[in-house]
Design an enzyme around this catalytic site. Structure first.
Site, mmCIF file in Angstrom:
data_model
loop_
_atom_site.group_PDB
_atom_site.id
_atom_site.type_symbol
_atom_site.label_atom_id
_atom_site.label_comp_id
_atom_site.label_asym_id
_atom_site.label_seq_id
_atom_site.Cartn_x
_atom_site.Cartn_y
_atom_site.Cartn_z
ATOM 1 N N GLU A 221 49.439 25.059 22.615
ATOM 2 C CA GLU A 221 49.042 26.343 23.197
ATOM 3 C C GLU A 221 49.099 26.330 24.728
ATOM 4 O OE1 GLU A 221 45.344 27.644 21.353
ATOM 5 O OE2 GLU A 221 46.513 28.452 19.678
ATOM 6 N N GLU B 55 49.473 27.864 12.891
ATOM 7 C CA GLU B 55 48.048 27.808 12.582
ATOM 8 C C GLU B 55 47.555 29.192 12.157
ATOM 9 O OE1 GLU B 55 45.578 26.470 15.806
ATOM 10 O OE2 GLU B 55 46.994 24.942 16.444
#
Ligand code: GLA
Ligand code: ZN
Length: 684
Positions: A147, A308
Site C-alpha cells: 500500500e 485483500e
C-alpha cells in the site's frame, strides 16, 4: 495453477503463533478450498536483524509449509515497514510529514522514498528474497512493498526536496520554463536558483491542509514527483527480483481510488494490477464497481486481483460493522464480474496483538471453523473451485469509456474559487452510477487511452485538459459516437494554469458552448433543472455548481428554474458539423442521480447500450467474455427480493441450472447468477 481457477486465499502471518497452530490453520484452509497464501508482508526485522545479517530460517519454514500441500504462494518483500534498528541507525529513513515533522520510529509505511539508505536496503532485501525463493514451486507472484503512500501520501523532507529539484530539472530543463509553468510572477515567486525550491507543505505554500495551496502548479508537480519517487522504490525492488526470476509476475497492492498516487503512472511497471477492497460503508456496491473498473483500466482491461478484502470486519474505522450474510459472496463475485482473477483476504487468521487483533479473518483467535464467517468463506471457496477456469482471463466487452484522471482530481480539489464541496470522485461516481444502473459495461481509462473502440465517452470534471484529448474526443463524435463533459472540464492546462480562452477551453468547439459565469451554492441548495429533448422530460434538483452557459451551436436540453439565470441553459447537446451524427453533451451543473440518469440513458440509447435490467434498482449486470463466449453476472444488491426476465439463454454456472431467455429469475437480496450465455443458434 495460476490460470486454472480464480485464486482464493490471502495474507497469512503464521510468524505470530506457535507451530502447532499452523497445522490447525492448514486443516482449515483445506476445508475452505484456500489455494493461495500471501506471505512475508511485514517481516523485515526478522529477515534482517541488523545491517549485516540476514536470517531466512523462519521464512524458509513458512514457505516450505505453504508449498507442501501444493498451495500457491504470493511472496512479499517485507519493505512496507521499517525495522527499528534501521530507523535508529539511519534516522533520515523516517519520513517527514506534511506538517514538516521528521518522525521517529513507529508505525509502517514509514520510510522516506528518497532516502538512499532505504532504497539500498529495500532493494537488497528484495534481491536476497528473490535469490532464495525464485523457483519455489507454486510461486504465483511477487508482492513488492505494501500500500504505497499508505501513511499520508508521502514525505516532505530535505532528501525529498533534493529529489524534487532533480525531478523538476528533468521536467523543465530551465528555471525560466519552470517559472512560466508555475505562473511564478504571481505573488513574486520567480525562482532564480534551483536551491530556492522547497516542498509544498504546511511550512511553505499550504494552509488548512493538502487541498489548500497558494500555487497549484507547485503542489501538482510535487504530487507527480512523490508518485514517481514511490514508483522508483517499486522499480528498485522489481529490478532486483528480475535478476533472479525473469518471469513470475510482480505487483503491489493498490488502494482503488486513492488520491495520493497516480496509479496510471505506474501502469507500465506492473505486471498486473491488484488492490485492497475496504469499502467505507455497507451500501457501496456502485463505488466498489467503479473502483474495480479503475483498477482494471490501469492495465488496459487485463484481469486484476483483489489482493485483500475482509471476510467480516475491518479494524481501522470508528465503527466496524460485520458483513451481513451473503454479502461477502456477493461482493466477491462482483469483483470477479468486473475482471478479478483472484479474490484474497486480509487475513487468514486474526492477529494475536496490536491494532489489528480484532480485524476480521478467515479464522478467529480460537481457530474455529463452525462460525458463520468461516462457513461463508468455505462455501465461496468451494463455489470458486467448482467454477474452474471458466472466466479466468476473460475480458470486459465495454463500448463505454469513462476518463479518470489523477491530474484533474488533484487540480480540481486544490482549487480556490468555485465550490470546495464539489469533489472529483463524487462527480465521477454520479455519472458512473447512471451507467452502472443502466447495465452498461464501462472501461474506466486514463486520458491517454485509445478511444477508437468506444461508442460513448464520458469526461466528468476533466479539469486538466492536456495532450490531444480534445481531438480524440472530437474523433469519437466524427464517427457517430457520443461524448459528455461536465462542469469544470477543460479549464486548466497540465500545469493547472487557465487556458486563455473561453471555458471549457479547447473543448469549447466540440461542445458548441461557452461558460460565462460559474455560480456555486452550499450543499442542499438546489436549482430545479428541467431536462427535455422531445422524447421525454424530467426535473433534476441540481446542486453545488451552476455554470451559466452560452450556446455556440449547441441545442439546449436543460434549463435552470431559479436564480437570475432562470430559463438559461444548464445542459446542452451539440451535433458538430461534419460528424456522422455524433453528439457532444455538456452538463454545466451538479445534476442529481435522476438527472444524471436521464442524460446518460440518452447517450447509451443512441448506441443500443442500455442493459436489460436497467429499470430494476440495484440489480447489476456485469459481463466478461473470452473466445466468443459471454459470461453475464447478474448480482442483486437490492434489499428486497426482485424478479427479472432473463436476458439470454444459457447455463447458470453456479447452480448448473439451464436458463431460457425471458424466463423469470427470482433474485433474493445478495443473489448471484453467473450465466454462460448460449452461443447464437445454440439450444438452451
Ligand atoms: C491494508 C493492509 C493490511 C491490513 C489491512 C487491514 O489493506 O495492506 O496489511 O492492514 O489493510 O484492513
Ligand atoms: Zn523524504
Amino acid at each position: 495453477m495460476t490460470d486454472s481457477k480464480i485464486l482464493y486465499g490471502g495474507d497469512y502471518n503464521p510468524e505470530q503463533w506457535p507451530r502447532p497452530v499452523w497445522e490447525e490453520d492448514y486443516a482449515a484452509f483445506d476445508k475452505a478450498s484456500i489455494d493461495t497464501l500471501t506471505l512475508n508482508v511485514f517481516s523485515w526485522a526478522t529477515l534482517q536483524p541488523d545491517e549485516d545479517t540476514y536470517d531466512f530460517t523462519q521464512l524458509d519454514a513458512i514457505v516450505a509449509r505453504a508449498v507442501e500441500g501444493g498451495r500457491g504462494v504470493v511472496l512479499a518483500t517485507s519493505t512496507g515497514a521499517l525495522p527499528p534498528w534501521l530507523a535508529h541507525r539511519h534516522p533520515e529513513v523516517e519520513r517527514t510529514d506534511f506538517q514538516g515533522r521528521r518522525h521517529v520510529y513507529g508505525q509502517r509505511h514509514n520510510a522516506c522514498p528518497s532516502s538512499p539508505v532505504y532504497r539500498r536496503l529495500s532493494a537488497e532485501l528484495a534481491g536476497r528474497i528473490a535469490e532464495r525463493y525464485a523457483g519455489t514451486p507454486g510461486l504465483v507472484a511477487w508482492h513488492v512493498g505494501n500500500e504505497y503512500g499508505g501513511f499520508d501520501g508521502g514525505c516532505w523532507c530535505d532528501l525529498c526536496a533534493a529529489g524534487f529539484r532533480d525531478w523538476l530539472r528533468v521536467r523543465y530543463g530551465t528555471l525560466e520554463r519552470l517559472n512560466e509553468a508555475w505562473n511564478a510572477t504571481f505573488w513574486s515567486h520567480t525562482f532564480s536558483d534551483w536551491a530556492q525550491i522547497v516542498p509544498p507543505n504546511m511550512l511553505s505554500e499550504h494552509w488548512r491542509g493538502p487541498d489548500h495551496t497558494a500555487f497549484q502548479g507547485i503542489t501538482l508537480d510535487y504530487r507527480r514527483f512523490m508518485s514517481d519517487a514511490m514508483l522508483a522504490n517499486f522499480r528498485d525492488e522489481k529490478a532486483r527480483i528480475r535478476e533472479h526470476d525473469a518471469t513470475t509476475p510482480v505487483t503491489t497492492n493498490f488502494m482503488g481510488m486513492f488520491r495520493p498516487i497516480d496509479y496510471h503512472r505506474w501502469a507500465g511497471d506492473l505486471d498486473f494490477a491488484s488492490w485492497d477492497n475496504y469499502p467505507p460503508g455497507q451500501r457501496e456496491h456502485v463505488r466498489m464497481a467503479l473502483a474495480h473498473d479503475v483498477m482494471r483500466g490501469i492495465k488496459a482491461g487485463d484481469p486484476f486481483w483483489v489482493m485483500e478484502q475482509t471476510p467480516t470486519i475491518t479494524a481501522s474505522r470508528d465503527v466496524n460493522p460485520v458483513k451481513r450474510p451473503g454479502v461477502l459472496r456477493l461482493w466477491s463475485w462482483q469483483a470477479v464480474a468486473h475482471g478479478a482473477d483472484a479474490v484474497l483476504y486480509f487475513q487468514m487468521r486474526q492477529s494475536r496483538g496490536a491494532c489489528e487483533r480484532y480485524h476480521g479473518a478467515v479464522l478467529d483467535h480460537a481457530g474455529r471453523t463452525d462460525t458463520r464467517a468461516f462457513r461463508e468463506v468455505a462455501a465461496l471457496g468451494s463455489e470458486l473451485a467448482g467454477l474452474g477456469d471458466a472466466v479466468v482471463a476473460a475480458r470486459t466487452p465495454a463500448r463505454v469509456a469513462l476518463l479518470f484522471d489523477w491530474d484533474s482530481w488533484w487540480a480540481a480539489e486544490m482549487t480556490d474559487g468555485f465550490n470546495r464541496h464539489a469533489r472529483y470522485v463524487d462527480t465521477v461516481l454520479s455519472y458512473y452510477r447512471a451507467l452502472w444502473q443502466a447495465g452498461a459495461q464501462v472501461d474506466v481509462v486514463p486520458t491517454t487511452a485509445d478511444l477508437t473502440r468506444y461508442d460513448v465517452v464520458l469526461a466528468p470534471m476533466l479539469h486538466v485538459l492536456k495532450g490531444d484529448v480534445a481531438q480524440r474526443l472530437a474523433a469519437v463524435t466524427e464517427r457517430g459516437g457520443s461524448v459528455l463533459a461536465s462542469y469544470w472540464s477543460g479549464r486548466a492546462d497540465e500545469n493547472a494554469n487557465a487556458h486563455l480562452m473561453d471555458a471549457p477551453g479547447p473543448l469549447a468547439p466540440l461542445f458548441g458552448v461557452r461558460v460565462e459565469e460559474t455560480d456555486s451554492a452550499e450543499p442542499g441548495v438546489t436549482n430545479p433543472v428541467t431536462l427535455t429533448d422531445g422524447s421525454g422530460e424530467a426535473v433534476s434538483a441540481a446542486e453545488l455548481v451552476f455554470e451559466v452557459l452560452v450556446p455556440e451551436g449547441a441545442d439546449v436540453v436543460g434549463t435552470y428554474g431559479t436564480e437570475f439565470y432562470a430559463g438559461t441553459p444548464a445542459v446542452t447537446r451539440h451535433r458538430p458539423a461534419g460528424s456522422e451524427g455524433g453528439e457532444a453533451w455538456y452538463v454545466g451543473t451538479g445534476l442529481d442521480d435522476a438527472g444524471a440518469a436521464w442524460v446518460v440513458r440518452r447517450l447509451l440509447d443512441r448506441h443500443g447500450l442500455v442493459g436489460p435490467y436497467a429499470d430494476v434498482p440495484d440489480v447489476e449486470l456485469a459481463v466478461r467474455a473470452k473466445d466468443g463466449v459471454r459470461f453475464a453476472f447478474v448480482l442483486s444488491h437490492a434489499t428486497e427480493p426482485v424478479e427479472v426476465a432473463a436476458h439470454a439463454s444459457g447455463v447458470d454456472l453456479l447452480t448448473g441450472r439451464a436458463v431460457r431467455a425471458g424466463e423469470t429469475l427470482r433474485l433474493a437480496p445478495t443473489d448471484v447468477v453467473l450465466l454462460r450465455e448460449d452461443l447464437p443458434g445454440e439450444a438452451a
